[in-house]
Design an enzyme around this catalytic site. Structure first.
Site, PDB file in Angstrom:
ATOM      1  CB  SER A  76      -0.924  -0.014   1.225  1.00 47.31           C
ATOM      2  OG  SER A  76      -1.626   1.211   1.306  1.00 47.31           O
ATOM      3  N   GLY A 105       6.686  -8.560   5.784  1.00 48.59           N
ATOM      4  CA  GLY A 105       8.139  -8.410   5.833  1.00 48.59           C
ATOM      5  C   GLY A 105       8.556  -7.027   6.301  1.00 48.59           C
ATOM      6  CB  THR A 129       9.470 -11.783   4.311  1.00 52.59           C
ATOM      7  OG1 THR A 129      10.369 -11.660   3.201  1.00 52.59           O
ATOM      8  CG2 THR A 129      10.290 -11.739   5.590  1.00 52.59           C
ATOM      9  CG  ASP A 131      12.946 -11.277   0.838  1.00 47.51           C
ATOM     10  OD1 ASP A 131      12.905 -12.115  -0.085  1.00 47.51           O
ATOM     11  OD2 ASP A 131      12.436 -10.151   0.767  1.00 47.51           O
ATOM     12  CG  MET A 173      12.499 -13.564  -5.860  1.00 48.56           C
ATOM     13  SD  MET A 173      10.766 -13.605  -5.390  1.00 48.56           S
ATOM     14  CE  MET A 173      10.010 -12.992  -6.889  1.00 48.56           C
ATOM     15  N   GLY A 174      15.168 -12.378  -2.886  1.00 45.60           N
ATOM     16  CA  GLY A 174      15.791 -12.052  -1.598  1.00 45.60           C
ATOM     17  C   GLY A 174      15.853 -10.560  -1.356  1.00 45.60           C
ATOM     18  CE  LYS A 217      32.527 -29.566  -8.433  1.00 42.66           C
ATOM     19  NZ  LYS A 217      31.854 -28.569  -7.663  1.00 42.66           N
ATOM     20  CG  HIS A 255       6.784 -13.601  -8.858  1.00 50.51           C
ATOM     21  ND1 HIS A 255       7.481 -12.851  -9.777  1.00 50.51           N
ATOM     22  CD2 HIS A 255       6.458 -12.772  -7.846  1.00 50.51           C
ATOM     23  CE1 HIS A 255       7.558 -11.598  -9.340  1.00 50.51           C
ATOM     24  NE2 HIS A 255       6.953 -11.519  -8.178  1.00 50.51           N
TER      25      HIS A 255
HETATM   26  O1  F6P Z   1      10.035  -9.520  -0.336  1.00 51.48           O
HETATM   27  C1  F6P Z   1       9.645 -10.667  -1.000  1.00 51.48           C
HETATM   28  C2  F6P Z   1      10.007 -10.594  -2.458  1.00 51.48           C
HETATM   29  O2  F6P Z   1       9.642 -11.820  -3.069  1.00 51.48           O
HETATM   30  C3  F6P Z   1      11.459 -10.251  -2.757  1.00 51.48           C
HETATM   31  O3  F6P Z   1      12.303 -11.367  -2.628  1.00 51.48           O
HETATM   32  C4  F6P Z   1      11.355  -9.724  -4.164  1.00 51.48           C
HETATM   33  O4  F6P Z   1      12.400  -8.830  -4.421  1.00 51.48           O
HETATM   34  C5  F6P Z   1      10.039  -9.013  -4.160  1.00 51.48           C
HETATM   35  O5  F6P Z   1       9.271  -9.566  -3.097  1.00 51.48           O
HETATM   36  C6  F6P Z   1       9.265  -9.127  -5.443  1.00 51.48           C
HETATM   37  O6  F6P Z   1       8.111  -8.376  -5.316  1.00 51.48           O
HETATM   38  P1  F6P Z   1       6.920  -8.383  -6.367  1.00 51.48           P
HETATM   39  O7  F6P Z   1       6.179  -9.671  -6.202  1.00 51.48           O
HETATM   40  O8  F6P Z   1       6.105  -7.204  -5.978  1.00 51.48           O
HETATM   41  O9  F6P Z   1       7.536  -8.283  -7.709  1.00 51.48           O
END
Ligand code: F6P
Length: 325
Positions: A76, A105, A129, A131, A173-174, A217, A255
């Site tokens: 928001s 988060g 979260t 992260d 992500m992170g 490897k 995602h």
């Molecule tokens: O904070 C969680 C998170 O998944 C982060 O790892 C990532 O940078 C961000 O949200 C992505 O956000 P959105 O779904 O709004 O693109």
């Protein structure tokens, strides 16, 4: 402070696996303690616009294993303004909601902190979260599930990387934190992790290539923390230019890392923290995040929870270096 009769719960920011388990725990613990439970939809946005309804025990049946959040979520912009928070406060007064549980988060708990500073509303945060970047808690809700998801993806990428003898840069992500990248690298046996916490100032790509790719490897996997400038694409382009002898590919997991049924660890964590949130209100706590440290429930002041830099333990970094040689 008036006695609390009614508690609101909302999820905010990026969804994370285990948020539903937390909603369930907060709802059931609240009802068990004699409170009325109000579910607020679409995070702070729904609070401002009065998208609220009462929740009973059966409203949270059958959700513990579901990913995402049944309450929906939002980032928001309005709640970041004093006017937006004032609207939210007015809705809470009109609805006679005396306390708020916020599952989210860093940004969401920063919002809760501001709200609690401005208005006499007890706020309790739950670290929701993927992260794992909140201070004062060893783990956040969703982190374990996401780590497992990344690990499974990297295991699969390894099959094709081996078959073609390639270097793969896998971006995870992170946000600004490297917990997902670093620990998934260890779990999946990746050859390196490139994370924002690296403070050596060294060129992480040169370090990786400089270590040499072991003859035995047939592939290398580097997990890269997302970054607007230096993500997986950036490193892959560099390898193409600077080390053209390598066959390189990129995989950005995106995602899919955030979805899916929560792991047992996340369901248990969310359940314990959710019950802990209501217990905190019963105990007269306010404006704290409920965390877990050394397997104990702890109360972490918002100011501490959201402060930047949660360090990655040195032994984890050492393990990566030793195990990938
Ligand atoms: O904070 C969680 C998170 O998944 C982060 O790892 C990532 O940078 C961000 O949200 C992505 O956000 P959105 O779904 O709004 O693109």
């Amino acid at each position: 402070m008036n006695r609390i009769k009614t508690i609101g719960v909302l999820t905010s920011g990026g969804d994370s696996p285990g948020m539903n388990a937390a909603i369930r725990a907060v709802t059931r613990a609240a009802i068990a303690n004699g409170f009325r439970m109000m579910a607020i939809y679409r995070g702070y946005e729904g609070l401002i616009h009065d998208e609220i309804r009462e929740f009973h025990t059966e409203d949270v049946s059958g959700i513990i294993g579901r990913g995402g959040t049944i309450l929906r979520t939002a980032r928001s912009k309005d709640f970041m303004t004093p006017e937006g928070r004032e609207k939210a406060y007015e809705v809470m007064k009109r609805r006679e909601i005396d306390a708020l549980v916020v599952i989210g988060g860093n940004g969401s708990l920063t919002g809760a902190r501001l709200f609690a500073q401005e208005y006499d509303i007890p706020c309790i945060g739950l670290p929701g979260t993927i992260d794992n970047d909140l201070n004062g808690t060893d783990l956040t809700i969703g982190y374990d599930t996401t780590l497992n998801t990344i690990m499974e993806c990297v295991d699969k990428i390894r099959d094709t990387a081996n078959s073609h003898e390639r270097i793969f840069f896998v971006e995870v992500m992170g946000r600004d934190a490297g917990f997902l990248a670093q620990n998934s690298a260890i779990a999946a046996g990746a050859e390196a992790a490139i994370i924002p916490e690296d403070s050596t100032g060294a060129d992480q790509l040169e370090q990786f290539i400089g270590r040499g790719i072991r003859k035995s490897k047939s592939s290398s996997i580097v997990i890269v923390s997302e970054s607007p400038k230096c993500g997986a694409m950036y490193y892959a382009e560099r390898v193409k230019k600077e080390y053209p002898e390598y066959d390189v590919r990129v995989s950005i997991l995106g995602h899919l890392q955030r979805g899916g049924s929560p792991s047992a660890a996340d369901r248990i964590l969310a359940s314990r923290l959710g019950v802990g949130a209501i217990q905190a209100l019963v105990d007269g706590q306010r404006n704290v995040m409920i965390g877990i440290r050394n397997d104990e429930i702890v109360y972490v002041p918002f100011s501490q929870a959201v402060k930047s830099e949660k360090p990655i333990k040195q032994d984890i970094l050492d393990a990566q270096n030793i195990l990938s040689t």
